[in-house]
Design a protein around this motif. Structure first.
Motif, mmCIF file in Angstrom:
data_model
loop_
_atom_site.group_PDB
_atom_site.id
_atom_site.type_symbol
_atom_site.label_atom_id
_atom_site.label_comp_id
_atom_site.label_asym_id
_atom_site.label_seq_id
_atom_site.Cartn_x
_atom_site.Cartn_y
_atom_site.Cartn_z
ATOM 1 N N LEU A 51 20.953 -49.219 -13.390
ATOM 2 C CA LEU A 51 20.943 -49.024 -11.942
ATOM 3 C C LEU A 51 20.497 -47.612 -11.584
ATOM 4 C CD1 LEU A 51 23.843 -50.163 -9.619
ATOM 5 C CD2 LEU A 51 22.878 -47.893 -9.414
ATOM 6 N N GLN A 52 21.046 -46.622 -12.282
ATOM 7 C CA GLN A 52 20.704 -45.240 -11.975
ATOM 8 C C GLN A 52 19.216 -44.969 -12.148
ATOM 9 O OE1 GLN A 52 23.834 -43.643 -14.663
ATOM 10 N NE2 GLN A 52 24.259 -42.214 -13.000
ATOM 11 N N ALA A 57 13.699 -44.526 -10.202
ATOM 12 C CA ALA A 57 12.286 -44.862 -10.365
ATOM 13 C C ALA A 57 11.651 -45.346 -9.080
ATOM 14 C CB ALA A 57 12.124 -45.929 -11.453
ATOM 15 N N GLY A 58 12.461 -45.702 -8.094
ATOM 16 C CA GLY A 58 11.913 -46.127 -6.821
ATOM 17 C C GLY A 58 11.833 -47.614 -6.609
ATOM 18 N N VAL A 59 12.526 -48.412 -7.440
ATOM 19 C CA VAL A 59 12.602 -49.847 -7.166
ATOM 20 C C VAL A 59 13.229 -50.018 -5.779
ATOM 21 C CG1 VAL A 59 13.724 -52.010 -7.826
ATOM 22 C CG2 VAL A 59 12.711 -50.528 -9.575
ATOM 23 N N GLY A 60 12.621 -50.831 -4.937
ATOM 24 C CA GLY A 60 13.003 -50.853 -3.533
ATOM 25 C C GLY A 60 14.164 -51.742 -3.165
ATOM 26 N N ARG A 61 14.397 -52.800 -3.941
ATOM 27 C CA ARG A 61 15.430 -53.775 -3.569
ATOM 28 C C ARG A 61 16.254 -54.160 -4.791
ATOM 29 N NH1 ARG A 61 16.068 -57.110 0.739
ATOM 30 N NH2 ARG A 61 13.976 -56.618 1.527
ATOM 31 N N PHE A 62 17.554 -54.261 -4.592
ATOM 32 C CA PHE A 62 18.470 -54.612 -5.668
ATOM 33 C C PHE A 62 19.439 -55.699 -5.220
ATOM 34 C CE2 PHE A 62 17.154 -50.336 -6.690
ATOM 35 C CZ PHE A 62 17.084 -50.297 -8.076
ATOM 36 N N ARG A 95 27.327 -50.008 -4.955
ATOM 37 C CA ARG A 95 26.538 -49.881 -3.726
ATOM 38 C C ARG A 95 26.796 -48.532 -3.058
ATOM 39 N NH1 ARG A 95 27.085 -54.383 0.863
ATOM 40 N NH2 ARG A 95 29.251 -53.623 0.806
ATOM 41 N N ARG A 96 28.020 -48.050 -3.111
ATOM 42 C CA ARG A 96 28.320 -46.734 -2.533
ATOM 43 C C ARG A 96 27.565 -45.653 -3.284
ATOM 44 N NH1 ARG A 96 33.591 -47.140 -1.857
ATOM 45 N NH2 ARG A 96 34.104 -46.575 -4.003
ATOM 46 N N TRP A 97 27.507 -45.753 -4.613
ATOM 47 C CA TRP A 97 26.745 -44.770 -5.391
ATOM 48 C C TRP A 97 25.278 -44.783 -4.958
ATOM 49 C CZ3 TRP A 97 22.386 -44.643 -8.274
ATOM 50 C CH2 TRP A 97 22.161 -43.476 -9.019
ATOM 51 N N MET A 98 24.713 -45.982 -4.787
ATOM 52 C CA MET A 98 23.306 -46.081 -4.419
ATOM 53 C C MET A 98 23.050 -45.526 -3.026
ATOM 54 S SD MET A 98 22.125 -49.682 -6.125
ATOM 55 C CE MET A 98 20.396 -49.215 -6.182
ATOM 56 N N ALA A 99 23.972 -45.754 -2.102
ATOM 57 C CA ALA A 99 23.813 -45.223 -0.742
ATOM 58 C C ALA A 99 23.826 -43.702 -0.749
ATOM 59 C CB ALA A 99 24.919 -45.760 0.156
ATOM 60 N N ASN A 100 24.658 -43.106 -1.588
ATOM 61 C CA ASN A 100 24.695 -41.648 -1.702
ATOM 62 C C ASN A 100 23.447 -41.102 -2.380
ATOM 63 O OD1 ASN A 100 27.230 -41.381 -0.500
ATOM 64 N ND2 ASN A 100 28.306 -41.658 -2.450
ATOM 65 N N PHE A 101 22.906 -41.887 -3.313
ATOM 66 C CA PHE A 101 21.739 -41.434 -4.071
ATOM 67 C C PHE A 101 20.460 -41.557 -3.257
ATOM 68 C CE2 PHE A 101 18.197 -42.354 -7.003
ATOM 69 C CZ PHE A 101 18.211 -41.184 -7.741
ATOM 70 N N ASP A 102 20.277 -42.695 -2.591
ATOM 71 C CA ASP A 102 19.052 -42.934 -1.828
ATOM 72 C C ASP A 102 19.369 -43.977 -0.757
ATOM 73 O OD1 ASP A 102 16.571 -43.456 -0.798
ATOM 74 O OD2 ASP A 102 15.578 -43.816 -2.715
ATOM 75 N N ALA A 104 17.742 -45.152 1.507
ATOM 76 C CA ALA A 104 16.650 -46.022 1.920
ATOM 77 C C ALA A 104 16.580 -47.319 1.112
ATOM 78 C CB ALA A 104 15.321 -45.282 1.797
ATOM 79 N N LEU A 105 17.307 -47.404 0.008
ATOM 80 C CA LEU A 105 17.237 -48.586 -0.844
ATOM 81 C C LEU A 105 17.889 -49.784 -0.161
ATOM 82 C CD1 LEU A 105 18.183 -46.991 -4.277
ATOM 83 C CD2 LEU A 105 15.890 -47.459 -3.372
ATOM 84 N N ALA A 106 17.322 -50.964 -0.385
ATOM 85 C CA ALA A 106 17.899 -52.214 0.114
ATOM 86 C C ALA A 106 18.778 -52.788 -0.993
ATOM 87 C CB ALA A 106 16.803 -53.199 0.494
ATOM 88 N N VAL A 107 20.051 -52.982 -0.710
ATOM 89 C CA VAL A 107 21.015 -53.394 -1.741
ATOM 90 C C VAL A 107 21.869 -54.541 -1.216
ATOM 91 C CG1 VAL A 107 22.874 -52.672 -3.275
ATOM 92 C CG2 VAL A 107 21.105 -51.026 -2.604
ATOM 93 N N ASP A 108 21.919 -55.615 -1.985
ATOM 94 C CA ASP A 108 22.812 -56.726 -1.708
ATOM 95 C C ASP A 108 23.780 -56.821 -2.874
ATOM 96 O OD1 ASP A 108 23.902 -58.868 -0.385
ATOM 97 O OD2 ASP A 108 22.414 -60.306 -1.099
ATOM 98 N N ILE A 109 25.025 -57.208 -2.622
ATOM 99 C CA ILE A 109 26.020 -57.264 -3.688
ATOM 100 C C ILE A 109 26.754 -58.596 -3.676
ATOM 101 C CG2 ILE A 109 26.357 -54.762 -3.679
ATOM 102 C CD1 ILE A 109 29.068 -55.265 -2.290
#
Length: 264
Positions: A51-52, A57-62, A95-102, A104-109
């Motif tokens: 994930l990190q 790397a800039g993958v846009g959606r997870f 998801r909280r880690w990803m929001a803090n990191f970037d 702009a990423l689209a994340v579904d959990i």
């Protein structure tokens, strides 16, 4: 779910400049990553570094899937979590880690346990699925869903000082799936566990980051050959942390495989 960011705004160009100057990635490869959708099954020792580095790397959606909670013993190797996350769901914490990191990423959990009946929900719409779960029943459910949906799979596993990463595309003619590798006998939750056998945290990091690199290889490829080389379908990389070293082996398509035999 929000849409992923426009791939090459000025801010994104600066963020991924070190990628873009690589001939094997370039602007076209970075756009491809930004438009990619990766599903990660299991947000533990393998899923955390995957994930990190794919977020980096800039993958846009997870799509992130894990039904477990963060435990204190996880912090030895699952580096996206902190002490404040203990007792909270891994999917929410990731998801909280990803929001803090970037942001702009689209994340579904999802915090639903993966079983054959719902595995297709994980792979729907994904360009690549990465499996870092800890039992054969879940791995086979994910693999079978990938074959049925025509989605490639990266499978990664680790125990003690040993790891493995393999790329499977059983929906393609003559290519094996994960079930070709392990067979039908493992449709049970009978894997050895880290709690029983132990695992070196850095070993998990090596396996996860290598899986992330293989994911980038797959995502930037066009067809069967990309600027980083072949996607390496059906190749299993075996990693030894004690030697240390790595060797690779090719998995053959099982003509009697219950999952992919009809895709020739």
């Amino acid at each position: 779910m929000d849409d992923p960011p426009h791939p090459l705004t000025d801010e994104r160009l600066e963020r991924f400049a070190r990628h873009i100057v690589l001939p094997e990635i370039g602007g076209a490869g970075q756009v491809r990553l930004a438009r990619s959708h990766v599903a990660i099954a299991g947000l533990g020792g393998i899923g955390a570094p995957v994930l990190q580095y794919l977020a980096g790397a800039g993958v846009g959606r997870f799509t992130l899937v894990d039904d477990g909670d963060v435990e204190l013993s996880n912090l030895q190797r699952q580096t996206i979590y902190a002490a404040r996350d203990v007792g909270h769901g891994k999917a929410v914490s990731a998801r909280r880690w990803m929001a803090n990191f970037d942001a702009a990423l689209a994340v579904d959990i999802s915090d639903t346990r993966i079983i054959p009946a719902n595995a297709s929900d994980l792979v729907t719409g994904a360009d690549l699925v990465i499996d870092g779960t800890d039992n054969f029943a879940t791995r086979l459910a994910v693999s079978d869903a990938c074959v049925a949906a025509g989605v490639p799979l990266l499978s990664a596993a680790v125990g003690r000082f040993q790891g493995q990463v393999g790329a499977f595309s059983g929906h393609r003619a003559h290519q094996p799936c994960y079930r070709c590798f392990v067979g039908d006998a493992f449709d049970a939750e009978d894997c050895d566990t880290c709690a029983e056998d132990g695992v070196l945290g850095a070993m998990v990091g090596w396996v996860g980051t290598f899986a992330a690199m293989q994911a980038v290889r797959v995502l930037v490829a066009q067809g069967d050959l990309g600027p980083m080389g072949e996607p390496q379908w059906g190749v299993l990389h075996l990693m030894d942390g004690l030697e240390p070293g790595m060797r690779s082996m090719r998995i053959a398509r099982d003509p009697q495989c219950s999952a992919c035999h009809g895709h020739d």
